[in-house]
Design a protein around this motif. Structure first.
Motif, PDB file in Angstrom:
ATOM      1  N   PRO A   1       0.750  -1.262   0.073  1.00 29.21           N
ATOM      2  CA  PRO A   1      -0.051   0.106   0.020  1.00 29.21           C
ATOM      3  C   PRO A   1       0.744   1.319  -0.103  1.00 29.21           C
ATOM      4  O   PRO A   1       0.412   2.064  -0.486  1.00 29.21           O
ATOM      5  N   SER A   2       1.980   1.194   0.200  1.00 29.44           N
ATOM      6  CA  SER A   2       2.965   2.619   0.618  1.00 29.44           C
ATOM      7  C   SER A   2       3.561   2.769  -0.945  1.00 29.44           C
ATOM      8  O   SER A   2       3.958   3.877  -1.072  1.00 29.44           O
ATOM      9  N   VAL A   3       3.404   1.655  -1.668  1.00 25.07           N
ATOM     10  CA  VAL A   3       4.061   2.104  -3.210  1.00 25.07           C
ATOM     11  C   VAL A   3       3.147   2.949  -3.901  1.00 25.07           C
ATOM     12  O   VAL A   3       1.963   2.851  -4.246  1.00 25.07           O
ATOM     13  N   ASN A   4       3.897   4.085  -4.388  1.00 26.80           N
ATOM     14  CA  ASN A   4       2.948   5.092  -5.362  1.00 26.80           C
ATOM     15  C   ASN A   4       2.815   4.556  -6.523  1.00 26.80           C
ATOM     16  O   ASN A   4       3.773   4.117  -7.228  1.00 26.80           O
ATOM     17  N   THR A   5       1.523   4.758  -7.276  1.00 21.76           N
ATOM     18  CA  THR A   5       0.991   4.143  -8.512  1.00 21.76           C
ATOM     19  C   THR A   5       1.869   4.794  -9.601  1.00 21.76           C
ATOM     20  O   THR A   5       2.515   4.410 -10.384  1.00 21.76           O
ATOM     21  N   ILE A   6       2.094   6.223  -9.569  1.00 22.68           N
ATOM     22  CA  ILE A   6       3.083   7.058 -10.358  1.00 22.68           C
ATOM     23  C   ILE A   6       4.354   6.463 -10.543  1.00 22.68           C
ATOM     24  O   ILE A   6       4.979   6.252 -11.637  1.00 22.68           O
ATOM     25  N   ILE A   7       5.012   6.240  -9.478  1.00 24.42           N
ATOM     26  CA  ILE A   7       6.224   5.757  -9.365  1.00 24.42           C
ATOM     27  C   ILE A   7       6.295   4.243  -9.995  1.00 24.42           C
ATOM     28  O   ILE A   7       7.323   4.035 -10.656  1.00 24.42           O
ATOM     29  N   ALA A   8       5.688   3.321  -9.524  1.00 16.93           N
ATOM     30  CA  ALA A   8       5.497   2.414 -10.405  1.00 16.93           C
ATOM     31  C   ALA A   8       5.168   2.361 -11.754  1.00 16.93           C
ATOM     32  O   ALA A   8       5.922   1.388 -12.671  1.00 16.93           O
ATOM     33  N   ALA A   9       4.335   3.125 -12.418  1.00 21.74           N
ATOM     34  CA  ALA A   9       4.320   3.318 -13.760  1.00 21.74           C
ATOM     35  C   ALA A   9       5.527   3.965 -14.565  1.00 21.74           C
ATOM     36  O   ALA A   9       5.865   3.468 -15.526  1.00 21.74           O
ATOM     37  N   ALA A  10       6.068   4.878 -13.694  1.00 27.99           N
ATOM     38  CA  ALA A  10       7.191   5.505 -14.334  1.00 27.99           C
ATOM     39  C   ALA A  10       8.459   4.292 -14.348  1.00 27.99           C
ATOM     40  O   ALA A  10       9.195   4.419 -15.598  1.00 27.99           O
ATOM     41  N   PHE A  11       8.659   3.407 -13.576  1.00 30.55           N
ATOM     42  CA  PHE A  11       9.525   2.398 -13.520  1.00 30.55           C
ATOM     43  C   PHE A  11       9.402   1.433 -14.808  1.00 30.55           C
ATOM     44  O   PHE A  11      10.312   1.094 -15.513  1.00 30.55           O
TER      45      PHE A  11
END
Length: 454
Positions: free
Chosen positions: A121-131
């Motif tokens: 739950p702590s992982v940001n969606t946008i950061i995951a998408a950028a990766f």
């Protein structure tokens, strides 16, 4: 001529690679997106919508199998329409395809974020998408064969997880979850089915990108129909089983809002800590990743073809010197997609993506019909069965489906229309004066025009 030669792609793909890429680019539709139409349609309405879209895609795939053997170019849909109906129709078809995949990428990226959030739950969606964007930009620049090998691993894992869910889930299906307890089987009747069509499309959307890989296929005249038809057959089977099992486990209300529908379905039946729900949320990410990487491949090839032909800025057709991959057509649209991830909700973006797709479907079905009449002697290694019934049925269903977007969200329907109006203005003000007649799709189109005049 020499300049165009330097814009040729490597031929490395086989029918197996095509099947892998075809299934891989679509398989995320089983994991995410289809369920947004359930509130309007219910299970029975969604099943009808899936059947209608399944027929549309099956018949269209038979048609594009024919076209891909006759016109094996990276332009795919754009090249079909260019040959059949001229440069403006080809360009607008290419815009529809580009819109479809450029928008589909952030939708799937948001889905990936939803699954990651289920686990962490702590992982940001946008950061995951950028990766994801950065990782697959690198993979696609390295090369198509390397991508296809990685994609095969993702697809087999995703398929294995779906089959595992079927075996575990089937015995636990509750009829009341599927059919309700006394309420109407289709909550909003015909309107509910109509509204569900854009979301049912998500179970098949993107299989039609395979002809864009014709220039990278070893023997497109034989291999392309095998890859396309085996891919759509696999997806038809998966679509019915996935929707039935997921809704049967969790019910319509729960499924209609889930951003991670398959883990949510298992969690509803067995609890959040159930081992398969956890596995689907973690390893099941590969299904979304397979589709995400596939749509990046698709938009890069269509943008490459349109740029090589001069409709878009030629710099986007630049190839990596050693890898022979269109690196700028991979990177720049990826940046745009990442911005869209930050600005929009996935259910709204799906409507723009499906609108662009449907424009290209209408055009491709028309191209099958027109080219049979206009060029009956065009060499076709594969011919569409039951012609002209199959392309006509697919064409009618595509026209019906495009107006379903009005019911889903009039604002985004209007935005989609607006994008095409801007594209037409751009064509008349700029693009039509810069068409590269030496590009393969344009060269073939010019030859046809000369032959017709004679």
């Amino acid at each position: 001529m020499e300049e165009t030669k330097n814009l040729e792609l490597k031929k490395t793909l086989t029918p197996f690679h095509l099947w892998v890429i075809g299934v891989g680019i679509v398989i995320s539709g089983n994991y995410f997106g289809w369920n947004f139409g359930l509130a309007e349609s219910g299970y029975v309405g969604m099943l009808i919508a899936v059947a209608v879209m399944g027929i549309m895609y099956w018949f269209m795939c038979l048609g594009i199998s024919e076209l891909s053997t006759a016109l094996p170019h990276a332009g795919g849909p754009y090249s079909f329409a260019r040959r059949a109906m001229g440069p403006l129709a080809g360009y607008l078809t290419g815009i529809g395809v580009t819109l479809e995949y450029l928008i589909a990428a952030p939708v799937v990226a948001i889905g990936i974020g939803g699954y990651i959030n289920f686990l962490f739950p702590s992982v940001n969606t946008i950061i995951a998408a950028a990766f994801m964007y950065i990782f697959f930009m690198i993979i696609h620049i390295i090369g198509i064969k390397e991508y296809a090998t990685l994609e095969a691993i993702f697809v087999f894992i995703a398929l294995a997880l779906l089959v595992l869910m079927y075996f575990v889930g089937f015995p636990q299906i509750k009829i009341e979850n599927l059919l309700g307890t006394g309420e109407a089987l289709i909550p909003n009747g015909f309107k509910g089915i109509w509204a569900a069509l854009p979301y049912a499309m998500w179970l098949f959307l993107a299989i039609e990108m395979l002809p864009m890989l014709s220039e990278e296929t070893r023997n497109p005249k034989k291999d392309m129909p095998k890859g396309i038809i085996s891919g759509i057959t696999t997806l038809l089977i998966l679509s019915v089983i996935t929707t039935t099992v997921a809704i049967g486990l969790a019910g319509i209300e729960h499924m209609s809002t889930a951003t991670d529908p398959l883990p949510a379905a298992l969690a509803a039946a067995f609890g959040n800590t159930y081992w398969l729900a956890q596995i689907l949320a973690s390893v099941g990410l590969v299904g979304l990743i397979a589709s995400f990487s596939g749509v990046m491949l698709a938009y890069s090839r269509q943008i490459f073809a349109l740029s090589r032909a001069g409709y878009l800025p030629p710099i986007l057709a630049s190839l990596h010197k050693t890898r022979r991959t269109p690196y700028l057509a991979i990177i720049l649209p990826g940046i745009v997609g990442l911005v869209l991830v930050m600005l929009f909700n996935p259910d709204d973006l799906i409507l723009i993506s499906t609108f662009g797709a449907l424009v290209s479907y209408i055009s491709m079905n028309l191209s099958v019909l027109i080219l049979r009449k206009k060029e009956p002697n065009l060499p076709r290694a594969y011919k569409t069965p039951l012609f002209p019934i199959t392309p006509i049925v697919s064409l009618v269903l595509a026209v019906i489906s495009i107006f379903a977007s009005v019911f889903a969200n009039i604002t985004f329907f209007t935005i989609s229309i607006g994008i095409f109006i801007v594209a037409i203005i751009y064509y008349y003000a700029w693009a039509r004066y810069r068409i590269n007649t030496d590009a393969p799709e344009e060269r073939m189109g010019d030859e046809t025009a000369v032959a017709t005049e004679k």
